[in-house]
Enzyme design. Structure first.
Site, PDB file in Angstrom:
ATOM      1  CB  THR A 122      -0.727  -0.063   1.178  1.00  0.00           C
ATOM      2  OG1 THR A 122      -1.638  -1.110   0.991  1.00  0.00           O
ATOM      3  CG2 THR A 122      -1.824   1.108   1.379  1.00  0.00           C
ATOM      4  CG  ASP A 144       3.071  -9.593   8.069  1.00  0.00           C
ATOM      5  OD1 ASP A 144       2.507 -10.598   8.569  1.00  0.00           O
ATOM      6  OD2 ASP A 144       2.842  -9.518   6.711  1.00  0.00           O
ATOM      7  CG  MET A 186      -0.162 -15.782   9.010  1.00  0.00           C
ATOM      8  SD  MET A 186      -1.466 -14.786   8.751  1.00  0.00           S
ATOM      9  CE  MET A 186      -2.600 -15.649   7.666  1.00  0.00           C
ATOM     10  CG  LEU A 290      -7.252 -18.630  14.622  1.00  0.00           C
ATOM     11  CD1 LEU A 290      -6.659 -19.772  15.781  1.00  0.00           C
ATOM     12  CD2 LEU A 290      -8.662 -18.208  15.358  1.00  0.00           C
TER      13      LEU A 290
HETATM   14  O1  F6P Z   1       0.543  -9.515   5.389  1.00  0.00           O
HETATM   15  C1  F6P Z   1      -0.315 -10.139   6.279  1.00  0.00           C
HETATM   16  C2  F6P Z   1      -0.666 -11.391   6.278  1.00  0.00           C
HETATM   17  O2  F6P Z   1      -1.467 -12.174   7.274  1.00  0.00           O
HETATM   18  C3  F6P Z   1       0.836 -12.281   6.040  1.00  0.00           C
HETATM   19  O3  F6P Z   1       1.346 -12.634   7.379  1.00  0.00           O
HETATM   20  C4  F6P Z   1       0.195 -13.574   5.300  1.00  0.00           C
HETATM   21  O4  F6P Z   1       1.440 -14.213   4.865  1.00  0.00           O
HETATM   22  C5  F6P Z   1      -0.759 -13.203   4.481  1.00  0.00           C
HETATM   23  O5  F6P Z   1      -1.024 -11.900   5.060  1.00  0.00           O
HETATM   24  C6  F6P Z   1      -1.961 -13.922   4.440  1.00  0.00           C
HETATM   25  O6  F6P Z   1      -2.595 -13.640   3.235  1.00  0.00           O
HETATM   26  P1  F6P Z   1      -3.971 -13.877   2.785  1.00  0.00           P
HETATM   27  O7  F6P Z   1      -5.171 -13.410   4.114  1.00  0.00           O
HETATM   28  O8  F6P Z   1      -4.469 -13.258   1.679  1.00  0.00           O
HETATM   29  O9  F6P Z   1      -4.206 -15.283   2.936  1.00  0.00           O
END
Ligand code: F6P
Length: 369
Positions: A122, A144, A186, A290
């Site tokens: 973004t 992240d 994540m 989650l």
């Molecule tokens: O960038 C945020 C995030 O949750 C990452 O940690 C993860 O890799 C990705 O988005 C998951 O994306 P989506 O919600 O499209 O599955």
């Protein structure tokens, strides 16, 4: 004659995270209360900007949303105006330049400024809009914690708390059954969530993309614990970790996404290898979304309010090409260029890596072999 009051737009782009509604609330209330501004809520991120989906935000609509997860505006990680996904005649996705449509919308809506709330993708798009002459203020968000230029992003604290609580829960069942529990977090290409969540939960091994790992070190760690009477272990692994000899584990490639690669699946690979190489019974838990859903932590609500307020002040007073950032415990605008370089990954000399090693956490590298 009274000066015209500002009219600003706000959108949330990329993956959602807890705290987005706090920013929308703070931007709208500050713009209305301090500047008498009108705030247009653009729906579903840059997709709404290109397609022309937006509505004016009233005081009532942004009232009572501080503690609510998600985003009342909707979001999307598929709407980069310069690489806009459109199905071609054969059904295959083609990326086309729809930036002129986005710029027309901004003019048509009469926006003096745009507040773009999102992660690195973004901020990159925000920077291109600024170069095209749009007054833009960015607000960094993501679980992240990988946006350059800011010490922290909102959403991260909530995600870390969820990882910590999950490890607490997994530890009791792991202990009861004498198992190895692998927890996948994540974080994309950065290990912040796994590092902080793993340390907070007391994980025995933490694997992050920044520190290449080897199987012998991880297997030795869990086996040593068994030898010392601790018949269970917690291994916390970030989704962006590379498997020795093969690389990242990718769940899906979707050409419509700003970053086509969706990571996921490393936890199962790690669990399978530990079970095969150590002989210990192993289970895997993928925390997945989650970590992104539900109410923001108190710290994220505070951060969202501070960032949103500063963003509204910047947008309504003519600042542009900036991102509001957390620096040295304060909040201030920085040039967007500082927020669009390489991702902010965990530095190898981070104090928490050293602290974790000191208390016996294994990072899977030679220093714990
Ligand atoms: O960038 C945020 C995030 O949750 C990452 O940690 C993860 O890799 C990705 O988005 C998951 O994306 P989506 O919600 O499209 O599955």
């Amino acid at each position: 004659m009274r000066a015209r009051t500002p009219r600003i737009g706000i959108l949330t782009g990329g993956g959602d995270c807890p705290g987005l509604n706090g920013v929308i609330r703070a931007v709208t209330k500050t713009a209305q209360n301090e500047f008498g501004a009108t705030v247009l809520g653009i729906e579903d991120g840059f997709e709404g900007l290109v397609e022309g989906r937006a509505h004016e935000l009233s005081h009532a609509e942004v009232s009572g949303i501080l503690g609510r997860g998600g985003t009342i505006l909707g979001t999307s990680n598929k709407g980069d105006p310069w690489h806009y996904p459109i199905p071609g005649p054969d059904g295959r996705i083609e990326r086309t330049d729809q930036s002129a449509r986005a710029l027309e919308r901004i003019a048509q809506w009469g926006l003096d400024a745009l507040v773009a709330v999102g992660g690195d993708g973004t901020m990159h798009i925000a920077s291109r809009l600024a170069q095209a002459g749009v007054r833009v203020v960015g607000v960094p968000k993501t679980i992240d914690n990988d946006v350059p230029g800011t010490d922290v992003t909102f959403g991260f604290d909530t995600a870390v708390s969820i990882v910590c609580e999950s490890i607490d829960r997994l530890a009791t069942t792991a202990s009861a059954h004498h198992r190895i529990m692998v927890v996948e977090t994540m974080g994309r290409y950065a290990g912040w969530i796994a590092l902080m969540g793993g340390v907070a939960g007391g994980a025995d091994a933490v694997l992050i993309p920044e520190i290449p790992f080897g199987w012998p070190a991880v297997v030795r760690k869990v086996s040593e614990r068994v030898e010392h009477g601790k018949r269970f272990s917690i291994v916390c692994v970030a989704e962006g970790v590379r498997v020795p000899g093969s690389g990242e584990v990718i769940a899906e490639n979707d050409p419509r996404r700003t970053d086509p690669k969706r990571l996921g699946g490393i936890g199962a690979v790690v669990a399978d290898a530990i079970s095969r190489l150590s002989g210990h019974e192993t289970r895997v838990t993928v925390l997945g979304h989650l970590q992104r859903g539900g109410p923001p932590s108190a710290a994220d609500r505070v951060l969202a309010t501070g960032l949103g307020t500063e963003a509204a002040r910047c947008a309504c007073s003519g600042r542009t090409d900036v991102m509001v950032a957390v620096r040295d415990c304060g909040i201030r605008p920085i040039p967007l260029a500082e927020a669009t370089g390489a991702l902010r990954t965990v530095p190898l000399d981070h104090h928490l890596i050293s602290a974790a090693r000191a208390v016996g956490t294994c990072f899977g590298d030679e220093s714990c072999e």
